[in-house]
Design an enzyme around this catalytic site. Structure first.
Site, short mmCIF file in Angstrom:
data_model
loop_
_atom_site.label_atom_id
_atom_site.label_comp_id
_atom_site.label_asym_id
_atom_site.label_seq_id
_atom_site.Cartn_x
_atom_site.Cartn_y
_atom_site.Cartn_z
N GLN A 104 42.90 32.22 43.14
CA GLN A 104 42.56 32.58 44.52
C GLN A 104 41.25 31.95 44.94
OE1 GLN A 104 40.62 36.95 43.83
NE2 GLN A 104 42.78 36.75 43.25
N HIS A 106 37.99 32.68 48.14
CA HIS A 106 37.49 33.51 49.23
C HIS A 106 36.77 32.64 50.26
CE1 HIS A 106 38.40 36.79 46.58
NE2 HIS A 106 37.43 36.48 45.73
N GLU A 124 30.60 36.50 45.05
CA GLU A 124 30.62 37.61 44.09
C GLU A 124 30.03 37.21 42.76
OE1 GLU A 124 34.77 38.40 44.21
OE2 GLU A 124 35.32 36.68 42.98
N HIS A 182 39.21 30.37 41.68
CA HIS A 182 38.86 31.15 40.50
C HIS A 182 39.97 32.14 40.15
CE1 HIS A 182 37.63 33.70 43.92
NE2 HIS A 182 37.90 34.72 43.12
N ARG A 202 45.40 33.81 48.15
CA ARG A 202 46.05 33.44 46.89
C ARG A 202 46.64 32.05 46.98
NH1 ARG A 202 49.00 38.37 47.51
NH2 ARG A 202 47.82 40.14 46.67
#
Length: 332
Positions: A104, A106, A124, A182, A202
């Site tokens: 996936q 982001h 993150e 990642h 995804r």
């Protein structure tokens, strides 16, 4: 603003998480962290969250039973002077990956705010709490790729040939900047600190199906719009320096524009006292990743165990920590 003399308003409090039963999850968060959540699998617990997809609730003190979002709406001063907009910026999770997570990516803030109705993007940090033998994660690409090359690889089922896979072990940490392709691999138990966002695109999900017999949705177009298609340097563990004082040691794990994360080791069983002071700048969140003990403050105390999450408002009274424990100390 709330009257400072109402001291309970500035007391720390335990949080109760929301749980997620994604198909790749396991049972360790119930078995080892005593979450007591009636989900199987229990893939994630959203420990400190104001996100509507999984809000956490107050589990101790005068505000017990209220959602964290409602508390912070009523008491924006809990966030501190660094957050004058009154918006809680983070989402803190435990993740139990019994199976591989999807590959996936982001979006960053600019893309998300433009294309996803003003939402935050998502950068993150992962801190590896445990890793079974052979556990890996996906971190970026082995080599530069074009959008068409990746589209073809997804169609052919050969995407993994282009991805950089990194062995992991307990105590590793990784910063995953928005745009980095990642995935967390099977056998990893992870604490995740991220922007307050639930946007995930995804690219590949191993052709798995969910309960209704359908494959999970992919978001290939959006993912390739936001993905960094340049090769990624192999992630190296940063130099970490433990700083000691009586009863406690700490080290900086990550500092970015969204959060700071420290690892704090407390050993105050022999009458030492660890004094922990918040300030007016920002709230703090203490995520207990090992051990147990007691936090005392003027007017009360909290007993904590492995897996507990404690919200410490800005301007909180000085806390005294007693016990033997390891925390992630998160500052917004």
């Amino acid at each position: 603003m709330t009257n400072r003399s109402m001291s309970w308003n500035f007391e720390p409090f335990l949080l109760k998480p929301a749980g997620k039963d994604y198909l790749w999850g396991g049972t360790r968060l119930n078995d080892e962290f005593a979450k007591g959540i009636d989900l199987n699998p229990l893939a994630e617990t959203w420990e400190c969250s104001t996100h509507p997809d999984g809000p956490s609730t107050v589990a101790s003190g005068a505000l017990v039973g209220q959602t964290l979002a409602a508390v912070l709406d009523a008491h924006p001063e809990f966030l501190g002077s660094r957050h004058p907009d009154g918006k809680f910026p983070l989402l803190i999770k435990f993740i139990d990956a019994k199976k591989d997570l999807s590959v996936q990516v982001h979006p960053d803030d600019d893309y998300a705010r433009t294309h996803e109705n003003g939402q935050n993007g998502k950068s993150e940090m992962w801190y590896v709490l445990d890793a079974q033998k052979g556990a890996k994660l996906v971190y970026g690409l082995q080599h530069d790729c074009t959008e068409q090359e990746l589209r073809q690889a997804i169609a052919d089922g050969t995407l993994m040939n282009h991805l950089q896979q990194v062995p992991i072990q307990k105590d590793d940490l990784f910063f995953i900047q928005a745009g980095t392709i990642h995935a967390i691999g099977a056998g990893a138990l992870v604490a995740e600190i991220q922007e307050n966002s639930n946007l995930t695109y995804r690219l590949y999900d191993y052709d798995r199906v969910v309960k209704d017999g359908k494959k999970r949705e992919l978001h290939i177009d959006k993912a390739l719009q936001v993905a960094n298609l340049q090769s990624s340097a192999e992630p190296r563990q940063p130099l970490r320096v433990l700083k000691y004082r009586q009863g406690v040691a700490s080290e900086l794990l990550t500092r970015c524009k969204y959060f700071e994360v420290y690892r704090m080791l407390v050993n105050s069983e022999r009458r030492q006292q660890v004094h922990y002071r918040a300030d007016e700048v920002s709230f703090r969140v203490l995520l207990c990743v090992d051990g147990c003990g007691t936090i005392r403050f003027d007017g009360g105390e909290i007993t904590f165990y492995k897996g507990d999450c404690i919200f410490v408002p800005a301007n909180s009274a000085v806390l005294t920590i007693h016990g033997q424990a390891q925390f992630l100390d998160v500052r917004g």
